[in-house]
Design an enzyme around this catalytic site. Structure first.
Site, short mmCIF file in Angstrom:
data_model
loop_
_atom_site.label_atom_id
_atom_site.label_comp_id
_atom_site.label_asym_id
_atom_site.label_seq_id
_atom_site.Cartn_x
_atom_site.Cartn_y
_atom_site.Cartn_z
N ARG A 24 104.09 1.00 102.08
CA ARG A 24 102.63 1.02 102.24
C ARG A 24 102.04 -0.37 102.48
O ARG A 24 102.70 -1.38 102.26
CB ARG A 24 101.97 1.62 100.99
CG ARG A 24 102.28 0.77 99.75
CD ARG A 24 101.89 1.46 98.46
NE ARG A 24 102.24 0.58 97.33
CZ ARG A 24 101.42 0.30 96.32
NH1 ARG A 24 100.23 0.81 96.28
NH2 ARG A 24 101.82 -0.48 95.34
N THR A 134 105.94 -11.88 94.83
CA THR A 134 106.37 -11.00 95.92
C THR A 134 105.93 -11.54 97.28
O THR A 134 104.79 -11.95 97.45
CB THR A 134 105.76 -9.59 95.71
OG1 THR A 134 106.22 -9.08 94.47
CG2 THR A 134 106.17 -8.66 96.83
N LYS A 159 110.46 -12.73 95.32
CA LYS A 159 110.96 -11.38 95.55
C LYS A 159 110.53 -10.97 96.96
O LYS A 159 109.35 -10.82 97.25
CB LYS A 159 110.39 -10.42 94.52
CG LYS A 159 110.99 -9.04 94.67
CD LYS A 159 110.74 -8.22 93.44
CE LYS A 159 109.89 -7.03 93.82
NZ LYS A 159 109.90 -6.00 92.77
N LYS A 161 110.25 -8.52 100.05
CA LYS A 161 110.22 -7.11 100.42
C LYS A 161 110.89 -6.93 101.79
O LYS A 161 110.54 -7.62 102.75
CB LYS A 161 108.77 -6.63 100.52
CG LYS A 161 108.05 -6.61 99.18
CD LYS A 161 108.52 -5.46 98.30
CE LYS A 161 107.64 -5.30 97.08
NZ LYS A 161 108.17 -4.24 96.18
N ASP A 189 113.92 -6.76 97.56
CA ASP A 189 113.53 -5.40 97.18
C ASP A 189 113.44 -4.53 98.43
O ASP A 189 112.57 -4.73 99.26
CB ASP A 189 112.18 -5.42 96.45
CG ASP A 189 111.85 -4.05 95.84
OD1 ASP A 189 112.61 -3.09 96.07
OD2 ASP A 189 110.83 -3.96 95.12
N GLU A 217 117.11 -4.98 94.81
CA GLU A 217 116.41 -3.93 94.08
C GLU A 217 116.31 -2.65 94.90
O GLU A 217 115.95 -2.67 96.08
CB GLU A 217 115.01 -4.49 93.77
CG GLU A 217 114.16 -3.58 92.92
CD GLU A 217 112.91 -4.30 92.41
OE1 GLU A 217 112.88 -5.55 92.40
OE2 GLU A 217 111.98 -3.61 92.01
N ASP A 242 115.13 0.54 90.36
CA ASP A 242 113.69 0.55 90.10
C ASP A 242 113.15 1.99 90.19
O ASP A 242 113.01 2.66 89.17
CB ASP A 242 112.96 -0.38 91.09
CG ASP A 242 111.46 -0.41 90.86
OD1 ASP A 242 111.00 0.13 89.84
OD2 ASP A 242 110.72 -0.98 91.69
N LYS A 266 108.87 -0.49 84.32
CA LYS A 266 107.45 -0.64 84.62
C LYS A 266 106.70 0.36 83.74
O LYS A 266 107.08 1.53 83.68
CB LYS A 266 107.16 -0.32 86.09
CG LYS A 266 107.74 -1.33 87.06
CD LYS A 266 107.49 -0.93 88.50
CE LYS A 266 108.09 -1.96 89.45
NZ LYS A 266 108.17 -1.46 90.84
N CYS A 294 105.67 -4.51 87.70
CA CYS A 294 104.36 -3.88 87.67
C CYS A 294 104.07 -3.29 89.05
O CYS A 294 104.75 -3.59 90.02
CB CYS A 294 103.27 -4.87 87.27
SG CYS A 294 103.08 -6.30 88.36
N ASP A 321 103.65 -10.20 89.06
CA ASP A 321 102.82 -11.05 89.91
C ASP A 321 101.49 -10.42 90.29
O ASP A 321 100.74 -10.98 91.08
CB ASP A 321 103.59 -11.47 91.16
CG ASP A 321 104.05 -10.26 91.98
OD1 ASP A 321 103.79 -9.12 91.55
OD2 ASP A 321 104.67 -10.46 93.02
MG MG Z 1 110.73 -2.46 93.31
#
Ligand code: MG
Length: 361
Positions: A24, A134, A159, A161, A189, A217, A242, A266, A294, A321
């Protein structure tokens, strides 16, 4: 400390920049605030609607709080924590996001009644720790620029994406590694973006290039535990589960199968601190380190996650973050988020006050 009412409000905060994952793109933080009112004060929580991960929408969160959780908990005593948590978790299945928001509000009240910052009552393992930041999925030059910008802000763990374009993801990480140098820890991730064999091929390519990843991840879809175990068994890089782990039962299955090396906790997946502590205990018994993560959350609910992470020794990594991604912080009190550094403070409970809601329903 008797629960008199549970109400909801809205938290709307601008993000510093659009947040993009394989699933998203989001430009504004739009979360539900929860207020648990007792005869001795109020506790606060936050519920981010993250339908693509938890299935919880704005409408379902409001319905869960007002029609199920509120009638179940009104009249109960916060200090009888096990009974309250049993009722909260038993009043309906799933709906982990609204449960988490109410759970953290209850823990806020429970710790304040004992005149303690929450993390001390949750184990008091540390006073401060560091979080990663992130980096959203974007064209490579943009990701390199964002990474360099993060390093300039003091972040030494990023991290990244990925998860949409296979081989291009290898190029992405290689470009970022070349730009930031060897001293910055890189986490990747994939947000369920790869198939198992594809994941092994991509991760091995990253290993062959010496990209030195701290972890990868959720490489494969959440439901594909066989695939996750296949990836974990066929690469050197530690694999973090995750989306595959919501409950203690999920964590138990992952550990039993050796399907991942690490677990990402989380609060919005577990349904709050009470259930997260069960995963921590299980992980500790089995020597499986955890990361605290989170959703797109403001400092209110991320503060509750920070208390859990500061309390529990087995939580050795942090991906908190949310506050850094928001353009503003409207709150007072509670843990201090200063770039990569999260410092616990002496405020009782979760400690976050001045919730920016005008209309409580
Ligand atoms: Mg994740």
């Amino acid at each position: 400390m008797k629960i008199l009412d549970i109400r909801t409000g809205r938290i709307v905060l601008p993000l510093a920049r659009p947040f993009k994952t394989a699933l998203r793109t989001v430009e504004t933080l739009n979360d539900i605030a929860v207020k648990v009112i007792t005869d001795e004060g109020e506790g606060y929580g936050e519920a981010p609607p993250t339908a693509v991960i938890t299935g919880d929408t704005e409408g379902s969160i409001l319905c869960a709080v007002h029609d199920y959780i509120r009638p179940a908990l009104v009249g109960m005593d916060v200090m009888d924590l096990p009974a309250v948590m049993e009722k909260l978790n038993g009043c309906m299945v799933h709906n982990t996001t609204p449960k988490a928001a109410v759970d953290m509000a209850i823990y806020d009240l429970w710790a304040r009644a004992q005149k303690q910052p929450l993390y001390r009552l949750l184990g008091g393992a540390r006073e401060s720790f560091r979080t990663d930041l992130t980096i959203s999925v974007n064209p490579i030059p943009q990701m390199v620029e964002d990474s360099l910008d993060a390093v300039k802000q003091g972040f030494d763990i990023l991290k990244i994406k990925v998860g949409k374009e296979g081989e291009k993801d290898v190029e992405r990480i290689a470009a970022i590694r070349a730009a930031v140098g060897a001293d910055v820890k890189l986490r990747v991730d994939a947000n369920q973006g790869w198939e198992a064999k594809e994941a092994v091929r991509i991760i091995r390519a990253m290993e062959d290039k010496g990209l030195d990843l701290d972890l990868v991840e959720q490489p494969v879809p959440a439901a594909d535990l066989d695939g996750l175990a296949y990836v974990t068994g066929n690469v050197q890089t530690p694999i973090l589960a995750d989306e595959a782990v919501f409950s203690e039962r999920d964590a138990c299955e992952i550990i039993r199968r050796g399907a991942a090396n690490l677990i990402n906790i989380k609060l919005m997946k577990t349904g709050g601190i009470w259930n997260a502590l069960k995963i921590c205990r299980l992980a500790e018994e089995n020597g499986v380190e955890c990361m605290i993560g989170c959703m797109l959350e403001s400092r209110l609910s991320v503060a509750a996650a920070a208390h859990l992470a500061a309390g529990q020794k087995i939580i050795t990594r942090a991906d908190l973050d949310g506050p850094s991604l928001c353009a503003i912080d409207p709150y007072h009190g509670g843990p201090e988020f200063d770039g990569p550094e999260i410092a616990m403070r002496g405020d009782f409970g979760v400690g976050v006050a001045k919730i920016p809601c005008e209309d409580w329903n």
